[in-house]
Structure formats: C-alpha cells, structure tokens
Design a protein around this motif. Sequence first.
Motif, PDB file in Angstrom:
ATOM      1  N   SER A 138      -6.608  -3.017   8.137  1.00 17.07           N
ATOM      2  CA  SER A 138      -7.573  -3.865   8.844  1.00 17.07           C
ATOM      3  C   SER A 138      -7.103  -5.316   8.925  1.00 17.07           C
ATOM      4  CB  SER A 138      -8.942  -3.792   8.162  1.00 17.07           C
ATOM      5  OG  SER A 138      -8.851  -4.174   6.797  1.00 17.07           O
ATOM      6  N   GLN A 192       0.805  -1.216   0.000  1.00 15.29           N
ATOM      7  CA  GLN A 192       0.000   0.000   0.000  1.00 15.29           C
ATOM      8  C   GLN A 192       0.845   1.275   0.000  1.00 15.29           C
ATOM      9  OE1 GLN A 192      -3.573   0.042   2.362  1.00 15.29           O
ATOM     10  NE2 GLN A 192      -3.432  -2.160   2.769  1.00 15.29           N
ATOM     11  N   ASP A 196       1.730   8.234   3.761  1.00 13.30           N
ATOM     12  CA  ASP A 196       0.512   8.718   4.410  1.00 13.30           C
ATOM     13  C   ASP A 196      -0.269   7.494   4.894  1.00 13.30           C
ATOM     14  OD1 ASP A 196      -1.845   9.805   5.245  1.00 13.30           O
ATOM     15  OD2 ASP A 196      -2.213  11.004   3.441  1.00 13.30           O
ATOM     16  N   PHE A 197      -0.129   7.165   6.176  1.00 15.05           N
ATOM     17  CA  PHE A 197      -0.750   5.960   6.711  1.00 15.05           C
ATOM     18  C   PHE A 197      -2.273   6.099   6.814  1.00 15.05           C
ATOM     19  CE2 PHE A 197       3.600   5.182   7.828  1.00 15.05           C
ATOM     20  CZ  PHE A 197       3.726   3.801   7.816  1.00 15.05           C
ATOM     21  N   SER A 198      -2.772   7.327   6.742  1.00 16.78           N
ATOM     22  CA  SER A 198      -4.227   7.514   6.781  1.00 16.78           C
ATOM     23  C   SER A 198      -4.883   6.988   5.509  1.00 16.78           C
ATOM     24  CB  SER A 198      -4.564   8.997   6.967  1.00 16.78           C
ATOM     25  OG  SER A 198      -4.181   9.755   5.822  1.00 16.78           O
ATOM     26  N   LYS A 199      -4.091   6.801   4.454  1.00 21.99           N
ATOM     27  CA  LYS A 199      -4.616   6.288   3.194  1.00 21.99           C
ATOM     28  C   LYS A 199      -4.445   4.776   3.070  1.00 21.99           C
ATOM     29  CE  LYS A 199      -3.722  10.594   0.660  1.00 21.99           C
ATOM     30  NZ  LYS A 199      -3.021  11.223  -0.492  1.00 21.99           N
ATOM     31  N   TYR A 237      -4.773  -5.437  11.860  1.00 17.69           N
ATOM     32  CA  TYR A 237      -5.468  -5.270  13.128  1.00 17.69           C
ATOM     33  C   TYR A 237      -6.195  -6.552  13.524  1.00 17.69           C
ATOM     34  CZ  TYR A 237      -4.644  -0.268  12.395  1.00 17.69           C
ATOM     35  OH  TYR A 237      -4.069   0.949  12.176  1.00 17.69           O
ATOM     36  N   ASP A 289      -5.145   0.812   4.300  1.00 15.05           N
ATOM     37  CA  ASP A 289      -6.103  -0.077   4.956  1.00 15.05           C
ATOM     38  C   ASP A 289      -5.313  -1.143   5.709  1.00 15.05           C
ATOM     39  OD1 ASP A 289      -8.107  -1.726   5.800  1.00 15.05           O
ATOM     40  OD2 ASP A 289      -8.731  -2.385   3.793  1.00 15.05           O
ATOM     41  N   GLN A 293       2.286   5.206  -3.394  1.00  6.90           N
ATOM     42  CA  GLN A 293       2.401   6.594  -2.956  1.00  6.90           C
ATOM     43  C   GLN A 293       3.763   7.196  -3.294  1.00  6.90           C
ATOM     44  OE1 GLN A 293       1.393   7.253   1.164  1.00  6.90           O
ATOM     45  NE2 GLN A 293      -0.219   5.697   1.169  1.00  6.90           N
TER      46      GLN A 293
END
Length: 364
Positions: free
Chosen positions: A333, A293, A326-329, A336, A331, A297
């Motif tokens: 999940s 991911q 940019d870790f806000s972009k 986690y 996923d 970027q």
Amino acid sequence: MRWRLSLWTALLLASSVALTAAPARAQQLCAADLDGSGDAEAARETAQCSETNGGSYLCPIQQVACVADAVGAYSCPLGSQYPCLTPATGGTPSCSPHACTSVTGGGIEEEDPVVDDPGAPNDGAVDADGNCLGAIEIFAGRAVRCRPAGLKTTFSNCCKDRGEIVKDGMGSSISSIGTKIAIAKGVWSGMKAAYTAFNAGATASEAAGAGANAIIVGIDPTSIAISLAINFMMDFLLSGCDQQDMEVGMLLGSGMCHEVGTYCASSILGVCVQKAKGHCCFNTRLGRIIQEQGRPQLASFNAMGWGTAKKPYCRGLTAEEFQALDFSKMDLSEYYSDIEARAQSDIQIDMKDRIDAYMETVNP
C-alpha cells in the motif's frame, strides 16, 4: 552577518572536533553520562579540559572547589581519589570526578572501518548481447551509516528526515544504487561550491545559487527535488555531518533505506560520545519494501537477517529467491499511494506547462 557568524562558529567547532588543526599542545576532552542514558551525546556531557599548574588537565563537568583544612592543605569534597588541581591562571584548586584524555593518540576511540559498502559490483561475465552470465542480484542494496546528534557531528542530527529529495525514478534512467549515490554526491559537491562562494564574500543567496549550479551539472533534473536539495545542502553547511551522512540522509528521507541498528562510533575513556546508525539503502522505495517483506519468507536469510548495525547485510535477491516470493502476503500500500501521489503531481505539472505554452502562443 548573524548567519555568517553562525556558519563560522559551526565550521570552527567541526574543525576542532575533527582535528583538522594541530594546536600547540594536544587538546584534552572529558565526557560524562549525566542523564543516565549510557552515553554522553548531549552537548553538556562533553567538554574541553582546562590546563592546570604542573601540566595536568581538569574537566569542568561537575567540577567543584577544593576545601582547605586548618593548615591550608586542600582536599576534594568528592573523594580523596580525585586530585585538587590549581588552574594555570591561578585561583582556588578544584577537582572533578571525570578524567581528561588527549583527542590525539587514541584518546578518542573510533570504530574502524566506517560502514561503507559500495554494493555488489557489476563485474560479471556477459554474452555477445550484453546479458549477464553470472549471478544476478535483484533489488541489491548498499550498507551505509549516518550519525545522530553527538560530539563528532557538532550535536547535529545527520539522520534527520528532510523530505523526499531523491525521487523514486519509476520509469526513469535512474536504475542503480550507484546512480542514486551519485546524485547524493552531486549535492555534496554543491555544498562545497556554496561554501567556497560564501567564503569568497558571496551572500547567502549567491552561495545557494552557486551550490545549485553545481548540483544540476550532470544530473537529470527529474531525479531530484532541486529546491529541497538546496535547503538540505545549506542545512548541512551548518553541521558536522560528512559526505556519507549526507548520502544516507537524502536516501533515508526518500524512503529508500532500512535501518538495521545503532552502535557506538566514538568514545572517550569508555563513554560513548557519538553513535551511528547502520542502514541498507536501495535504489527505489519499492526495492526497500520488497526486501523488508520478502526476506522473512526466505530461509536463506534466517541466519543473517539484516546483519548487524556495524555490518548491515544488504545483498540483493537471487532470481530463484525472487520467484519464490508470495506477493499476495505483502503489503504494498505504501508503494501504491506513492504511485498515485506522483501521478497526480505529474499531471498537474504537465497541465501547467501546456497552459503556459498555450498562453505564450496566443499572447506573444
């Protein structure tokens, strides 16, 4: 006894395909794309040719009997370009639309070299405190390959997902891709130990025990699912998979590899008989997720991307690249959920150990 015969059958087939034994005359093989897939990876699409009078060889795939005319001359009903050949044992001449070639001397074209990148070496300069003074790669990977079902793997799928064998190692001593691969190589050693014991007359369970003992020597038990590793090891004994297939299979099932693509690894007369899948394998599941991911970027990966199936591009991120993400972009999940599942499992194990210890205390 049935299991033993199956093992010997697989090993003998693997030996013949791998050319570990030299026959009196060079073995001849033929291949054909019967299903229109563009390759000959199915078992029925490759065959050993039979010797004929005159020293030629005949492919049994789509072989037909030749037809005699009024004067006894034979012709091939498939076309005059295919010769009619009489079996060495005698009988009616036959023909086949597929050519034979020796498995030695370049008859089977191999992709060389095999994808096997050890990853970035830890050989940079360090200061007095051991801090790296050179380039640092974050979440670096290793370029490797595994092979799906084909001629060289005795038609076993060496890329099959066999479950999470190598644990992610969050907070453990498992911190480098080299260590992860060392775990996989430990299982390979276990497999060889199991075969040695089995060949010496041990039962299947005794052989598995010998393999398990070889696996756990020098390996942190918390870093590997031993029971799954034993099943994995015994499964590989019945296949034509090699050591790198095993390494990738273990890391792939543990979610640590990114598949880059597929290429032809072996061919016979231009017909592909064995494919391979190139991967970038990382030391953790999180490393693979961030690489997948994060690369889109970064402009520095625009030209290379993940490389090619034959040459996966698996370098780690520089400190500057990692800071630019940019870790806000992203996923995360998958990561986690893995943490949550692992935490619950660890709690259950811990509680069981504590209860068992208490019961041993109150009931000596």
